[in-house]
Scaffold this active site. Structure first.
Site, PDB file in Angstrom:
ATOM      1  N   GLU A   1      -4.665   2.212  -4.224  1.00 49.79           N
ATOM      2  CA  GLU A   1      -3.216   2.204  -4.131  1.00 49.79           C
ATOM      3  C   GLU A   1      -2.684   0.899  -3.573  1.00 49.79           C
ATOM      4  O   GLU A   1      -1.501   0.808  -3.210  1.00 49.79           O
ATOM      5  CB  GLU A   1      -2.735   3.381  -3.269  1.00 49.79           C
TER       6      GLU A   1
ATOM      7  N   ASP B   1       0.861  -1.180   0.000  1.00 52.29           N
ATOM      8  CA  ASP B   1       0.000   0.000   0.000  1.00 52.29           C
ATOM      9  C   ASP B   1       0.899   1.232   0.000  1.00 52.29           C
ATOM     10  O   ASP B   1       1.854   1.331   0.778  1.00 52.29           O
ATOM     11  CB  ASP B   1      -0.910   0.016   1.233  1.00 52.29           C
TER      12      ASP B   1
END
Length: 613
Positions: A520, A477
């Protein structure tokens, strides 16, 4: 052929005439012998009657004159009588003894005997007839002779001249010979005027038909001596031949336009060529139907490979796909020993001369037409087929000898026919594959998406189980990604995600799978990673690469980002992939909670803290 028929006919006439003549002569001879014997029997009866009369009348002293008068008859050469011993003993004096063995034989047996004496010009019959004692009304020999009935009293011998029969036979031979000669002369004249024109027409038809099978269509000029019906039939044949010639030529031209086929032989045979073209078109049609039902590109290429081997007898060839836009080369089929430019094609596929020029590249004398073909002892022929705007299929064929290369050139047209029919099907398969791949690819980064992960894992997990392998699951992430969007805008945010995708693909192996999981978040499947330590090393390497990477923002400003990574192992942490992914997610949250820009290995005690969080 006409000469043989005429000669055989003449010989047959001669043989038939000779056979008839021989049979006639034989019958004439037999009839002459029978007639001579019949005459001899008649003369002997007259002699016996005369002897009986002289004996009854006591005029035996005149018998000699009587016999002499009979001897003077026409065709009677000799005549004499012989007495048996019985008569000589009865009258007490011996006379008219047998002259030869035939007389003795007849006197002893009482049976008539004849003998034929033949020469070239003369024929006679010797007949000896017994005079047997009988006792009948009018003649009773037993009254004068003291013998039993049937006893041979004497014999009458005659030599008859039957040369007349031979003369008749010789005349017959002359007549038959003249007849044969006249028949042959008549036959030859008749044959020349009425039969020979038909034979000449037959020979013309024979030659014309033979030429027609070789593709030479010539008209026939019928002899004028033929009947009007035959001339009319010949003209109809010429018209038919002309129509057939035009039709064949038209078919040949249209087929050549369709296939591009041109024979190298100067003496062309449209019939043979058209048959060959139609045979190839039929095979090509069947091939096209089959590849349309093939489900994968590999099946199509395997079928095309079989055609190259079985139909065109190719010994060494390679199929190569070149994507000029992506600078990629894929070797799809290799058969035999042929791909001598593989090194250049692999590193720089755009250098392929065949793909660049879109023309055939062929070995030529005295200089090398393609500088990247490294084997100087063999010959090559490269064919380019456009699959799409920037996607090409190159057929690279290698020949051991120049003679094989020349034969290959004659086959290239039909080889291209198969390739041309294959190209649209390959294009469809590639488009379908691209469409299918687009459904599994993230539009922004080009990485696989979550749907691909779900579908691919169904095949991947059974394979890992069979191989007793491991999968390291990295959940990544981007740290503080929302701040990038807020401060720099979504365009810069997209650039940051693309940069991260590029780092991930560049860091892991080709066998590993990189997935944009959402937003993301990214997942990396380290397939068949040897150990947990190796997986952690890859994660640390990724984090280091991201940490060091500088991203251009605008006006010369640079941006650096970090990632948090969670690691979980399959099947150590769980035998279910969903659980392993969830565990990696838990480890990721642990990395974020502990300060970000970290790599955290999943542990069981992390579960409770995440739940509380």
């Amino acid at each position: 052929m006409s000469r043989n028929i005429i000669l055989n006919s003449v010989l047959m006439v001669i043989a038939l005439s000779i056979s008839i003549t021989a049979l006639s002569l034989y019958n004439l001879r037999s009839a002459g012998i029978k007639s001579a014997i019949h005459n001899a029997v008649s003369i002997s009866e007259a002699v016996k009657s005369g002897l009986t009369s002289h004996m009854v009348n006591g005029n035996m002293n005149q018998v000699g004159t009587f016999i002499q008068s009979i001897s003077n008859m026409k065709n009677v050469n000799k005549l004499w009588i012989s007495r048996s011993d019985h008569v000589n003993e009865q009258f007490g004096h011996i006379r008219d003894l047998p002259k030869d063995d035939i007389d003795k034989k007849v006197l002893n047996s009482g049976v008539m005997y004849y003998e034929l004496d033949e020469s070239v010009t003369h024929t006679s019959v010797r007949v000896t007839i017994p005079y047997n004692a009988i006792a009948e009304k009018g003649i009773d020999c037993l009254q004068c002779h003291n013998v039993k009935q049937g006893t041979t009293l004497g014999a009458v011998s005659l030599v008859l001249d039957i040369s007349t029969i031979k003369e008749i036979g010789i005349e017959s031979i002359y007549i038959v010979s003249v007849f044969i000669l006249l028949t042959i002369i008549f036959f030859l004249i008749y044959n020349k005027k009425y039969i020979m024109p038909y034979f000449r027409l037959y020979e013309l038809f024979k030659i014309n038909i033979s030429n027609a099978t070789q593709g030479i269509f010539d008209k026939i000029d019928a002899p004028k001596e033929l009947s009007n019906d035959i001339i009319h039939i010949t003209n109809d044949y010429n018209n038919l031949l002309e129509v057939f010639k035009d039709t064949t030529s038209d078919i040949d031209k249209k087929l050549q336009v369709y296939t591009g086929f041109k024979t190298s032989n100067l003496q062309r045979n449209p019939l043979t060529e058209s048959k060959e073209i139609i045979d190839n078109l039929s095979n090509l049609f069947e091939y096209k139907k089959q590849i349309e039902f093939d489900s994968t590109l590999d099946e199509i290429y395997c079928r095309l490979k079989q055609v190259m081997i079985n139909r065109f007898d190719l010994e060494n060839f390679t199929f190569v796909e070149i994507d000029v836009a992506k600078h990629k080369m894929r070797k799809v089929i290799e058969y035999g020993d042929s791909f001598y430019c593989e090194k250049t094609m692999t590193s720089s596929p755009e250098l392929c001369r065949c793909a660049r020029t879109k023309h055939d590249v062929v070995s030529i004398d005295f200089h090398n037409s393609c500088q990247y073909y490294t084997n100087t002892e063999k010959f090559y022929y490269c064919i380019n087929i456009d699959i799409s705007k920037s996607h090409y299929l190159i057929i690279h064929i290698t020949c051991d000898t120049k003679e094989k290369l020349e034969k290959l050139k004659e086959k290239v047209t039909f080889i291209k026919s198969y390739l041309t029919e294959t190209a649209p099907v390959i294009e469809v398969k590639l488009l379908m594959a691209a469409l299918k791949e687009s459904a599994f690819k993230d539009g922004l980064t080009g990485l696989y998406n979550r749907k691909f992960l779900e579908e691919h894992s169904k095949k991947l997990l059974p394979q890992i189980k069979r191989e007793n392998g491991n999968i390291g699951i990295l959940m990544l992430d981007m740290d503080h990604f929302k701040a990038v969007n807020d401060e720099y805008g979504h365009d810069i945010g997209d650039t940051v995600l693309k940069e991260l995708a590029h780092i991930l693909e560049d860091t892991v192996r080709e066998s590993d799978i990189v997935v944009r999981y959402g937003g993301e978040e990214f997942i990396v499947l380290l397939v068949n990673i040897k150990s947990e330590e190796d997986a952690l090393n890859v994660a640390q390497k990724i984090a280091q690469r991201v940490r060091e990477n500088e991203i251009d923002v605008y006006a010369g400003n640079k941006l650096k980002k970090t990632v948090s990574i969670g690691l979980s192992m399959y099947p150590q942490d769980s035998t279910k992939l969903d659980t392993v992914i969830k565990n990696a997610d838990i480890a990721l949250y642990e990395a974020k909670n502990s300060g970000r820009d970290k790599v955290i290995r999943f542990k069981e005690e992390q579960v409770s803290s995440v739940d509380l969080f």
